[in-house]
Design a protein around this motif. Structure first.
Motif, mmCIF file in Angstrom:
data_model
loop_
_atom_site.group_PDB
_atom_site.id
_atom_site.type_symbol
_atom_site.label_atom_id
_atom_site.label_comp_id
_atom_site.label_asym_id
_atom_site.label_seq_id
_atom_site.Cartn_x
_atom_site.Cartn_y
_atom_site.Cartn_z
ATOM 1 N N ALA A 740 121.098 11.350 33.936
ATOM 2 C CA ALA A 740 122.332 11.831 33.316
ATOM 3 C C ALA A 740 121.994 12.892 32.278
ATOM 4 C CB ALA A 740 123.089 10.675 32.674
ATOM 5 N N SER A 741 122.308 14.148 32.598
ATOM 6 C CA SER A 741 122.034 15.232 31.664
ATOM 7 C C SER A 741 123.066 15.278 30.545
ATOM 8 C CB SER A 741 122.016 16.564 32.411
ATOM 9 O OG SER A 741 123.295 16.835 32.979
ATOM 10 N N TRP A 742 124.177 14.564 30.726
ATOM 11 C CA TRP A 742 125.262 14.531 29.732
ATOM 12 C C TRP A 742 126.157 13.355 30.079
ATOM 13 C CZ3 TRP A 742 127.975 15.540 25.509
ATOM 14 C CH2 TRP A 742 129.356 15.720 25.528
ATOM 15 N N ARG A 743 126.503 12.545 29.100
ATOM 16 C CA ARG A 743 127.463 11.466 29.293
ATOM 17 C C ARG A 743 128.629 11.678 28.334
ATOM 18 N NH1 ARG A 743 122.782 7.497 28.985
ATOM 19 N NH2 ARG A 743 122.088 7.210 31.146
ATOM 20 N N MET A 744 129.838 11.565 28.868
ATOM 21 C CA MET A 744 131.043 11.747 28.046
ATOM 22 C C MET A 744 132.097 10.736 28.475
ATOM 23 S SD MET A 744 133.561 15.107 27.777
ATOM 24 C CE MET A 744 134.156 14.924 29.471
ATOM 25 N N VAL A 745 132.752 10.114 27.506
ATOM 26 C CA VAL A 745 133.886 9.222 27.741
ATOM 27 C C VAL A 745 134.985 9.621 26.764
ATOM 28 C CG1 VAL A 745 134.722 6.848 27.726
ATOM 29 C CG2 VAL A 745 132.399 7.325 28.508
ATOM 30 N N VAL A 746 136.204 9.842 27.290
ATOM 31 C CA VAL A 746 137.324 10.309 26.464
ATOM 32 C C VAL A 746 138.555 9.462 26.762
ATOM 33 C CG1 VAL A 746 138.735 12.280 25.774
ATOM 34 C CG2 VAL A 746 136.413 12.667 26.619
ATOM 35 N N GLU A 747 139.159 8.909 25.728
ATOM 36 C CA GLU A 747 140.421 8.186 25.854
ATOM 37 C C GLU A 747 141.542 9.082 25.343
ATOM 38 O OE1 GLU A 747 141.892 3.698 24.946
ATOM 39 O OE2 GLU A 747 141.222 4.830 23.193
ATOM 40 N N MET A 748 142.536 9.345 26.223
ATOM 41 C CA MET A 748 143.575 10.333 25.923
ATOM 42 C C MET A 748 144.795 9.689 25.277
ATOM 43 S SD MET A 748 142.083 13.069 26.808
ATOM 44 C CE MET A 748 143.459 14.181 26.563
ATOM 45 N N GLY A 749 144.610 9.086 24.094
ATOM 46 C CA GLY A 749 145.715 8.508 23.337
ATOM 47 C C GLY A 749 146.304 9.518 22.370
ATOM 48 N N PHE A 755 133.414 10.273 23.092
ATOM 49 C CA PHE A 755 132.017 9.956 22.831
ATOM 50 C C PHE A 755 131.156 10.730 23.823
ATOM 51 C CE2 PHE A 755 134.712 6.475 21.631
ATOM 52 C CZ PHE A 755 134.246 6.115 20.377
ATOM 53 N N GLY A 756 129.995 11.171 23.369
ATOM 54 C CA GLY A 756 129.100 11.922 24.251
ATOM 55 C C GLY A 756 127.660 11.811 23.796
ATOM 56 N N VAL A 757 126.754 12.114 24.709
ATOM 57 C CA VAL A 757 125.322 12.108 24.387
ATOM 58 C C VAL A 757 124.588 12.806 25.511
ATOM 59 C CG1 VAL A 757 124.741 9.914 25.539
ATOM 60 C CG2 VAL A 757 123.441 10.637 23.513
ATOM 61 N N TYR A 758 123.444 13.375 25.199
ATOM 62 C CA TYR A 758 122.562 13.881 26.254
ATOM 63 C C TYR A 758 121.116 13.669 25.845
ATOM 64 C CZ TYR A 758 122.583 18.259 23.484
ATOM 65 O OH TYR A 758 122.495 19.196 22.479
ATOM 66 N N GLU A 782 123.722 4.356 24.483
ATOM 67 C CA GLU A 782 124.598 4.508 23.326
ATOM 68 C C GLU A 782 125.134 5.939 23.268
ATOM 69 O OE1 GLU A 782 121.926 3.383 20.258
ATOM 70 O OE2 GLU A 782 121.967 1.246 20.765
ATOM 71 N N TYR A 783 126.067 6.183 22.316
ATOM 72 C CA TYR A 783 126.773 7.459 22.281
ATOM 73 C C TYR A 783 126.922 7.961 20.844
ATOM 74 C CZ TYR A 783 128.156 6.507 27.129
ATOM 75 O OH TYR A 783 128.129 6.253 28.465
#
Length: 804
Positions: A740-749, A755-758, A782-783
């Motif tokens: 995983a060159s980049w991980r992103m999780v976004v909650e559209m509230g 959250f992201g990390v690479y 982790e992020y």
């Protein structure tokens, strides 16, 4: 201590640089390197130790503020787009200049200029593939069709060049000092070229190998061993999708002449099987808080400096944050105040090969139908450090460049093969991302994707308004069944592509009933899709594990999505290992080590966690068994591909007595159990040897994940033996050199949680504490909190710089 460690690292790197340079007679000048005022010592400081609160940036219409957070992520606040992208160019170059230039040199076939003749063949192939040719056409397209985007790209280039002009010798990135060269000016062409380079990284084709397979196996056996759809197909676009358009009709030639002899040239480098990317979005109906959640984790080579550079870009009209590509404008995978989006590679055949018949040795004309068409001849001058330039003559026909000819990689065969590729056509991928950065809804997202040509991508989408969507976007040729699967006759006009699939016919879905959209490099559609779809490298495991979990989960939270990105469950092992154990029977029961290893496998829960030993055992058993099965498949001269893992497991499970398992070189008749036992013997031998030399064969120690510097010989600037799980074919697809060159999780509230990390850091400087500081975070699943920041917020600011 930090200086001492950096001194040791640099010493090792200089030594390696000298070793590399000996064959070309170049030795890095040691005196400048050791100069305390200009040499590597100046690269031992982190950015916060050299921070400037105010800087001059010409051609701005208003001041620009840059706020760096505790991870050195810049948040750029400008009053308009031109100022924003000019500042983005300056800031990105400040932290990633060498990487930007090195990658575009590679894309242009110019590595020999800095490392000597060792890179000559690589440069020749790069030029012959036509990356720079495609970038030239892309730049021309912008000049003629989109002066606004071109102006933004030129502003970015101006920012990069102002940084280059401000560089002192001491602040020059250390790689320039070691390799003894200097940066050259950036340009709009280089930004376009970078995007073509990404297309080359992500595309594959097997036309030449499939041509050989067809001759070797015949059509019936080829279809059996290489089916175009798997038994269990769980495509990107849900199988229930109803296609509500009238497809453009395709006319297939009555007869097709395929080559009657094997193709012996060495094929282009292909993506590694089992690596890839994941993205998905779940609707608010499936989440705990009632808001859509989007996740994206593109899997690519694990390199330092990292492929991505995180930032926030803000004007009074829009604010976007996420991962950018150093050298390109805007954010590639990220979110703004209204939407989030992400990308995975859409493995669709977008380049084909044509055999060219020249009129004579001058190669000034080639046959096309009943006429001779003129060629274009281009002489490529490849400069070589320490030597005279190499001149390479490349012929262009209307399909594209003649990559293989008598002067290049065709010593075993007289061939002239031309490459037709969508990346050679004028396009405007940069505009897609600039529009996505500002998009507010699904309609804006769709309009942005209409500008996108290559590389083909699965674009996932989620919005605050509650929509989720997926679209497979690229410029896809309209083909008759099996067109481009095999090598084609370039003199036959019937072999031409028959136009392109309209954008609104590309596979897409909006708010499907199942409550989620997802992609993991698998088949894009089921067989009901009315256009021909083919690729050799579709994924068969990650997608099914992902969709299984998304169907099972309810009341989904952001933490659930993080855990799914880091999921180590090995679906292939779940399906294959019971078959292997059954075929093994009680064989080898007298071997104590074998009994121990087999017992560990039988107790395995199929999670490839870093402390588990069974994944190491399984990976060896599986690979050695496949090697035994297919060892006589083809010869050592004719390039082919072997049946994939999914199809091989199907044969082992359902046809264990098939004649395919019989080896000509062995007496008697072999069946599936023979190969499984050979594989197990090899497993016992290899793991015993490993224990004697390396000790512990736990999965992390066995696979040895390495995050490698872009120059492989700069080993001291790499990070080795990263303790983490996962592997090819697993959602957490972290192998020895890919992940995983980049991980992103976004909650559209109402308030977006992101959250992201690479696996790396924001800095391109190996001496900075921000060079690799996020690797432990990434390795542990982790992020970093990626919430957007306001210009008036003073929380967590590491550096604040004002550009005037």
């Amino acid at each position: 201590m930090k200086y001492f460690s950096f001194l040791i690292a640099l010493g090792i790197t200089i030594f390696l640089g000298i070793i590399v340079s000996k064959p070309i007679g170049q030795i890095p000048p040691l005196a400048p390197l050791l100069d305390p005022f200009h040499g590597f010592w100046q690269n031992s400081y982190s950015e916060d130790q050299m921070a400037e609160t105010e800087m001059s940036l010409e051609n701005l219409s208003a001041p620009v503020e840059v706020h760096y957070d505790e991870n050195l992520i810049p948040h750029i606040f400008a009053q308009n787009d031109l100022d924003l992208y000019r500042a983005q160019g300056f800031v990105t170059a400040k932290h990633r200049l060498w990487q930007m230039e090195f990658q575009t040199r590679a894309a242009a076939g110019r590595i020999s200029e800095i490392v000597g003749p060792v890179a000559l063949e690589l440069d020749r192939m790069t030029r012959r593939k036509g990356l720079a040719y495609g970038a030239e056409l892309g730049l021309k397209f912008l000049e003629e069709n989109d002066p606004e985007t071109l102006a933004f790209i030129e502003a970015y280039a101006d920012g990069v060049n102002q940084y280059i002009e401000s560089l002192t010798l001491g602040r020059l990135p250390v790689e320039y000092k070691i390799l003894n060269y200097r940066p050259e000016p950036w340009s709009a062409f280089k930004t376009v070229l970078l995007l073509k380079y990404m297309s080359d990284m992500l595309v594959g084709d097997r036309d030449l190998e499939y041509t050989n397979l067809r001759q070797m196996l015949g059509q019936t056996q080829l279809n059996r061993l290489f089916p175009e759809f798997p038994v269990e197909n769980d495509p990107v676009i849900e199988a229930e999708k109803i296609w509500d358009f009238e497809p453009i009709p395709v006319s297939k030639p009555d007869s097709i002449d395929y080559p009657d002899s094997p193709v012996l040239i060495q094929p282009l480098t292909q993506p590694i099987e089992g690596t890839g990317s994941n993205n998905w979005a779940v609707s608010g109906a499936k989440t705990k808080n009632g808001y859509p959640i989007l996740a994206n984790d593109p899997h690519l080579s694990l390199n330092l400096p990292s492929l991505w550079f995180s930032l926030q870009l803000t004007t009074p009209e829009h604010s976007v944050k996420g991962a950018s590509l150093p050298g390109a404008l805007g954010v590639i995978s990220g979110f703004n105040e209204s939407i989030a989006w992400g990308v995975t590679n859409a493995t669709k055949d977008a380049r084909d090969w044509y055999k060219i018949e020249f009129q004579d040795d001058s190669r000034k004309a080639y046959r096309y139908g009943n006429e001779w068409k003129p060629t274009t001849i281009k002489v490529e001058e490849i400069k070589i450090k320490g030597e005279a330039s190499f001149l390479d003559t490349v012929i262009y026909v209307h399909y594209g460049p003649v990559v293989y000819d008598k002067s290049f990689r065709s010593d075993r065969q007289d061939v002239n093969f031309a490459l037709k590729w969508t990346a050679h056509e004028g396009s405007n991928e940069q505009k897609t991302f600039l529009m996505l950065n500002k998009a507010k809804n699904h309609s804006d997202y769709s309009q942005a994707l209409n500008h996108y040509t290559a590389p083909a991508q699965n674009f996932v989408f989620a919005s605050k308004s509650g929509d989720i969507a997926m679209r497979i976007q690229g410029k896809f040729p309209i083909k008759w069944k099996e067109q481009g699967k095999f090598f084609m006759d370039g003199s036959d006009p019937r072999m031409e592509w028959q136009g392109y699939i309209p954008n609104d016919h590309n596979p897409a879905t909006l708010n499907p009933e199942r409550g989620f959209v997802s992609s993991a490099n698998q088949h894009p559609v089921d067989p009901s899709y009315p256009y021909y779809v083919f690729d050799n490298s579709y994924e068969h495991y990650r997608n099914r594990r992902l969709n299984r979990r998304l169907r099972e989960l309810s009341d989904i939270t952001v933490d659930d999505m993080k855990a799914l990105q880091f999921d180590d469950y090995y679906l292939q092992a779940e399906e294959a290992l019971p078959v292997f154990i059954q075929l093994l029977g009680d064989y080898n029961s007298s071997n104590e080590k074998g009994k121990k290893y087999l017992e560990e496998l039988k107790e395995w829960d199929f999670y490839a966690d870093p402390n588990q030993k069974a994944p190491s055992l399984y990976s060896v058993w599986f690979s050695e068994t496949l090697e035994s099965i297919w060892s006589e498949f083809g010869d050592q001269v004719t390039p082919i591909v072997r049946p994939n893992s999914y199809q091989t497991i199907e044969l082992l499970k359902n046809h264990p007595l098939d004649s395919l398992f019989d080896l000509k070189s062995r007496e008697g008749v072999q069946s599936a159990d023979y190969h499984v036992r050979v594989g197990f013997d090899s497993l016992v031998h290899k793991i015993q040897s490993w224990e004697q030399s390396e000790g512990d064969y736990s999965w992390a120690n066995f696979k040895k994940t390495t995050i490698q510097h872009l120059v492989p010989n700069f080993k001291s600037f790499s990070v080795t033996n990263v303790y983490t799980g996962g592997g090819a074919g697993i959602l957490n697809a972290t192998g020895p050199r890919h992940g995983a060159s980049w991980r992103m999780v976004v909650e559209m509230g109402p308030e977006i949680n992101a959250f992201g990390v690479y696996p790396g850091g924001q800095s391109g400087n190996p001496g900075s504490r921000f060079y690799d500081n996020m690797i432990p975070i990434w390795a542990n699943g982790e992020y970093v909190d990626f919430k957007q920041r306001k210009i008036d917020s003073q929380d967590g600011i590491l550096i604040k710089t004002i550009f005037n």
